[in-house]
Scaffold this motif. Structure first.
Motif, PDB file in Angstrom:
ATOM      1  N   GLY A  26      34.548  34.662  33.371  1.00  0.00           N
ATOM      2  CA  GLY A  26      34.883  36.078  33.424  1.00  0.00           C
ATOM      3  C   GLY A  26      34.846  36.686  32.037  1.00  0.00           C
ATOM      4  O   GLY A  26      34.276  36.123  31.103  1.00  0.00           O
ATOM      5  N   SER A  29      39.997  40.572  29.268  1.00  0.00           N
ATOM      6  CA  SER A  29      40.385  41.972  29.448  1.00  0.00           C
ATOM      7  C   SER A  29      41.568  42.369  28.553  1.00  0.00           C
ATOM      8  O   SER A  29      41.819  43.548  28.343  1.00  0.00           O
ATOM      9  CB  SER A  29      40.744  42.232  30.914  1.00  0.00           C
ATOM     10  OG  SER A  29      41.783  41.370  31.326  1.00  0.00           O
ATOM     11  N   SER A  49      39.345  39.176  33.350  1.00  0.00           N
ATOM     12  CA  SER A  49      38.907  39.944  34.505  1.00  0.00           C
ATOM     13  C   SER A  49      37.730  39.218  35.151  1.00  0.00           C
ATOM     14  O   SER A  49      36.771  38.851  34.474  1.00  0.00           O
ATOM     15  CB  SER A  49      38.475  41.341  34.040  1.00  0.00           C
ATOM     16  OG  SER A  49      37.962  42.073  35.109  1.00  0.00           O
ATOM     17  N   VAL A  51      35.062  39.499  38.484  1.00  0.00           N
ATOM     18  CA  VAL A  51      34.541  40.327  39.563  1.00  0.00           C
ATOM     19  C   VAL A  51      33.894  39.408  40.599  1.00  0.00           C
ATOM     20  O   VAL A  51      32.971  38.661  40.290  1.00  0.00           O
ATOM     21  CB  VAL A  51      33.509  41.349  39.041  1.00  0.00           C
ATOM     22  CG1 VAL A  51      32.954  42.187  40.184  1.00  0.00           C
ATOM     23  CG2 VAL A  51      34.128  42.237  37.971  1.00  0.00           C
ATOM     24  N   ASN A  59      32.575  45.286  45.315  1.00  0.00           N
ATOM     25  CA  ASN A  59      33.090  44.109  44.613  1.00  0.00           C
ATOM     26  C   ASN A  59      34.588  44.220  44.376  1.00  0.00           C
ATOM     27  O   ASN A  59      35.137  45.312  44.267  1.00  0.00           O
ATOM     28  CB  ASN A  59      32.366  43.925  43.284  1.00  0.00           C
ATOM     29  CG  ASN A  59      30.893  43.667  43.483  1.00  0.00           C
ATOM     30  OD1 ASN A  59      30.461  43.235  44.541  1.00  0.00           O
ATOM     31  ND2 ASN A  59      30.110  43.931  42.459  1.00  0.00           N
ATOM     32  N   THR A  61      37.727  43.110  41.860  1.00  0.00           N
ATOM     33  CA  THR A  61      38.058  42.642  40.513  1.00  0.00           C
ATOM     34  C   THR A  61      39.452  42.039  40.520  1.00  0.00           C
ATOM     35  O   THR A  61      40.399  42.664  40.988  1.00  0.00           O
ATOM     36  CB  THR A  61      37.995  43.797  39.502  1.00  0.00           C
ATOM     37  OG1 THR A  61      36.682  44.364  39.518  1.00  0.00           O
ATOM     38  CG2 THR A  61      38.321  43.312  38.096  1.00  0.00           C
ATOM     39  N   GLU A  63      42.468  40.241  38.150  1.00  0.00           N
ATOM     40  CA  GLU A  63      42.998  40.063  36.802  1.00  0.00           C
ATOM     41  C   GLU A  63      43.811  38.775  36.791  1.00  0.00           C
ATOM     42  O   GLU A  63      44.704  38.598  37.620  1.00  0.00           O
ATOM     43  CB  GLU A  63      43.876  41.242  36.396  1.00  0.00           C
ATOM     44  CG  GLU A  63      43.126  42.543  36.241  1.00  0.00           C
ATOM     45  CD  GLU A  63      42.145  42.535  35.075  1.00  0.00           C
ATOM     46  OE1 GLU A  63      42.430  41.873  34.043  1.00  0.00           O
ATOM     47  OE2 GLU A  63      41.093  43.175  35.204  1.00  0.00           O
ATOM     48  N   ASP A 117      30.232  36.170  36.935  1.00  0.00           N
ATOM     49  CA  ASP A 117      31.636  35.843  37.156  1.00  0.00           C
ATOM     50  C   ASP A 117      31.768  34.890  38.332  1.00  0.00           C
ATOM     51  O   ASP A 117      31.039  35.005  39.320  1.00  0.00           O
ATOM     52  CB  ASP A 117      32.448  37.101  37.439  1.00  0.00           C
ATOM     53  CG  ASP A 117      32.655  37.965  36.208  1.00  0.00           C
ATOM     54  OD1 ASP A 117      32.116  37.620  35.146  1.00  0.00           O
ATOM     55  OD2 ASP A 117      33.357  38.980  36.321  1.00  0.00           O
TER      56      ASP A 117
END
Length: 162
Positions: A26, A29, A49, A51, A59, A61, A63, A117
């Motif tokens: 990923g 973030s 992050s 996705v 999509n 996302t 965290e 990702d």
């Protein structure tokens, strides 16, 4: 969480109801920060992050809050926007409609992180798997397996996709 096709679900006797041994690719973030635990041991904390593509085309996302043992030498290389591959244990819990994901990283790689990702690995959970496991085929191959599992203390269903 969608896992690699060749992975499997296994039962575990742990305090954590659901635990995933995974490799995550990923983008950082939230830049890393040096923190200390209750015992005074230093560790790095940062956000990643990820996705995940959906069949509907919209999509999702996720965290992930990551903690990793480390020092000042790693602090400056883990900055927001950097592509990263992390190996470790991912745990998650749901409160209301929000899913919180936490990862205890054993390894971090910023050099060979994949461009796409992904979350790949193995799920361990304590509970009972339902009788019906659905197989979804794509081009004659099993794309993923989907079913229901029940956690022991709460008896609430957990839908899993593998």
């Amino acid at each position: 969480i969608i896992l690699a096709q060749n992975q499997f679900v296994k039962l575990s006797i742990r305090k954590i109801m659901i635990k995933c041994n995974v490799t995550v690719c990923g983008t950082i973030s939230r830049s890393s920060q040096m923190r200390t635990n209750k015992d005074g041991k230093a560790f790095l904390a940062f956000g990643v992050s990820v996705v995940i593509p959906a069949k509907s085309g919209i999509n999702k996302t996720f965290e992930i809050s990551v903690a990793k043992d480390g020092g000042m030498d790693e602090l400056n290389s883990l900055v927001s926007g950097t592509r990263i591959e992390i190996v470790g244990v991912l745990t998650f819990h749901k409160k209301d409609d929000t899913i919180f994901m936490n990862m205890s990283a054993t390894g971090v790689n910023t050099f060979n992180a994949a461009a796409e990702d992904s979350v790949k690995g193995e799920i361990e959970f304590r509970g009972t798997v339902g009788n019906k496991i659905e197989l979804t085929m794509v081009n004659g191959h099993i794309a993923y397996r989907q079913g229901v599992a029940f956690s022991a203390p709460h008896g609430r269903p957990l839908r899993f996709i593998r």
